[in-house]
Design a protein around this motif. Structure first.
Motif, short mmCIF file in Angstrom:
data_model
loop_
_atom_site.label_atom_id
_atom_site.label_comp_id
_atom_site.label_asym_id
_atom_site.label_seq_id
_atom_site.Cartn_x
_atom_site.Cartn_y
_atom_site.Cartn_z
N PRO A 27 -10.02 -51.94 -8.83
CA PRO A 27 -9.21 -53.02 -8.27
C PRO A 27 -8.56 -52.55 -6.97
N ILE A 28 -8.62 -53.39 -5.95
CA ILE A 28 -8.06 -53.05 -4.64
C ILE A 28 -7.15 -54.19 -4.21
N VAL A 29 -5.95 -53.84 -3.74
CA VAL A 29 -5.04 -54.84 -3.17
C VAL A 29 -5.07 -54.66 -1.65
N VAL A 30 -5.33 -55.76 -0.94
CA VAL A 30 -5.38 -55.76 0.52
C VAL A 30 -4.17 -56.54 1.01
N VAL A 31 -3.45 -55.95 1.97
CA VAL A 31 -2.20 -56.52 2.45
C VAL A 31 -2.27 -56.72 3.96
N ASN A 32 -1.76 -57.85 4.42
CA ASN A 32 -1.60 -58.11 5.84
C ASN A 32 -0.15 -57.79 6.19
N LEU A 33 0.04 -56.71 6.92
CA LEU A 33 1.38 -56.29 7.35
C LEU A 33 1.47 -56.53 8.86
N ASP A 34 2.02 -57.67 9.23
CA ASP A 34 2.19 -58.04 10.64
C ASP A 34 0.89 -57.94 11.43
N GLY A 35 -0.21 -58.41 10.83
CA GLY A 35 -1.48 -58.43 11.53
C GLY A 35 -2.33 -57.18 11.35
N GLU A 36 -1.78 -56.16 10.72
CA GLU A 36 -2.55 -54.95 10.38
C GLU A 36 -2.86 -55.03 8.89
N TYR A 37 -4.09 -54.68 8.54
CA TYR A 37 -4.53 -54.79 7.16
C TYR A 37 -4.60 -53.41 6.52
N TYR A 38 -4.12 -53.33 5.28
CA TYR A 38 -4.12 -52.08 4.52
C TYR A 38 -4.65 -52.35 3.13
N ALA A 39 -5.32 -51.36 2.55
CA ALA A 39 -5.89 -51.51 1.21
C ALA A 39 -5.52 -50.30 0.37
N LEU A 40 -5.05 -50.56 -0.82
CA LEU A 40 -4.68 -49.51 -1.78
C LEU A 40 -5.32 -49.85 -3.12
N GLU A 41 -5.50 -48.82 -3.93
CA GLU A 41 -5.93 -49.08 -5.30
C GLU A 41 -4.85 -49.92 -5.96
N ASP A 42 -5.26 -50.98 -6.62
CA ASP A 42 -4.31 -51.92 -7.21
C ASP A 42 -3.87 -51.42 -8.58
N ARG A 43 -3.28 -50.21 -8.57
CA ARG A 43 -2.83 -49.60 -9.82
C ARG A 43 -1.69 -48.65 -9.50
N CYS A 44 -0.55 -48.89 -10.10
CA CYS A 44 0.61 -48.01 -9.93
C CYS A 44 0.27 -46.64 -10.50
N SER A 45 0.64 -45.58 -9.79
CA SER A 45 0.35 -44.23 -10.27
C SER A 45 1.31 -43.78 -11.37
N HIS A 46 2.37 -44.53 -11.58
CA HIS A 46 3.32 -44.21 -12.65
C HIS A 46 2.89 -44.85 -13.97
N GLU A 47 2.58 -46.12 -13.93
CA GLU A 47 2.08 -46.87 -15.08
C GLU A 47 0.84 -47.62 -14.62
N ASP A 48 -0.05 -47.89 -15.52
CA ASP A 48 -1.29 -48.58 -15.17
C ASP A 48 -1.03 -50.08 -15.05
N VAL A 49 -0.33 -50.46 -13.98
CA VAL A 49 0.05 -51.85 -13.72
C VAL A 49 -0.47 -52.23 -12.34
N GLU A 50 -0.93 -53.46 -12.20
CA GLU A 50 -1.43 -53.94 -10.92
C GLU A 50 -0.28 -54.05 -9.91
N LEU A 51 -0.43 -53.39 -8.78
CA LEU A 51 0.58 -53.49 -7.72
C LEU A 51 0.62 -54.90 -7.13
N SER A 52 -0.50 -55.61 -7.18
CA SER A 52 -0.56 -56.95 -6.60
C SER A 52 0.34 -57.95 -7.34
N THR A 53 0.84 -57.58 -8.51
CA THR A 53 1.80 -58.44 -9.20
C THR A 53 3.23 -58.16 -8.76
N GLY A 54 3.40 -57.15 -7.91
CA GLY A 54 4.72 -56.77 -7.42
C GLY A 54 5.09 -57.50 -6.14
N SER A 55 6.00 -56.91 -5.39
CA SER A 55 6.48 -57.55 -4.16
C SER A 55 6.28 -56.65 -2.95
#
Length: 106
Positions: A27-55
């Motif tokens: 799972p990959i979460v892609v974010v638009n940060l002021d016109g720049e795009y970033y992608a991270l694994e959509d999994r918190c390294s502390h708990e196996d929770v999708e970061l895309s459900t966060g803020s």
């Protein structure tokens, strides 16, 4: 090397928005940060929770896990606060043909 995965058209991911895609089993979460795009694994390294459900915090350039409040830098995946200490993997992003693309290149 894996193929690029189309995330969406550039106009479908506005600044401050994020979208989840899958590259195989990753799972990959892609974010638009002021016109720049970033992608991270959509999994918190502390708990196996999708970061895309966060803020997102556009001012800090971070994403926060909704479960325990761990925050990660969108640019390099590093953990910014406890309870997470391990970074999350980041992935390349490109904009081509009016679309946003990413891939798991590990």
């Amino acid at each position: 090397m894996t193929d690029w995965i189309r995330v969406c058209a550039t106009g479908e991911l506005l600044p401050g928005e994020m979208r989840q895609v899958w590259d195989g089993a990753t799972p990959i979460v892609v974010v638009n940060l002021d016109g720049e795009y970033y992608a991270l694994e959509d999994r918190c390294s502390h708990e196996d929770v999708e970061l895309s459900t966060g803020s997102l915090d556009p001012a800090e350039g971070s994403i926060e896990c909704m479960l325990h409040g761990a925050r990660f830098d969108l640019r390099d995946g590093r953990a910014l606060c406890a309870p997470a200490y391990t970074p999350v993997p980041t992935f390349p992003v490109k904009v081509a043909d009016g679309a946003v693309w990413t891939r798991d290149d590990r």
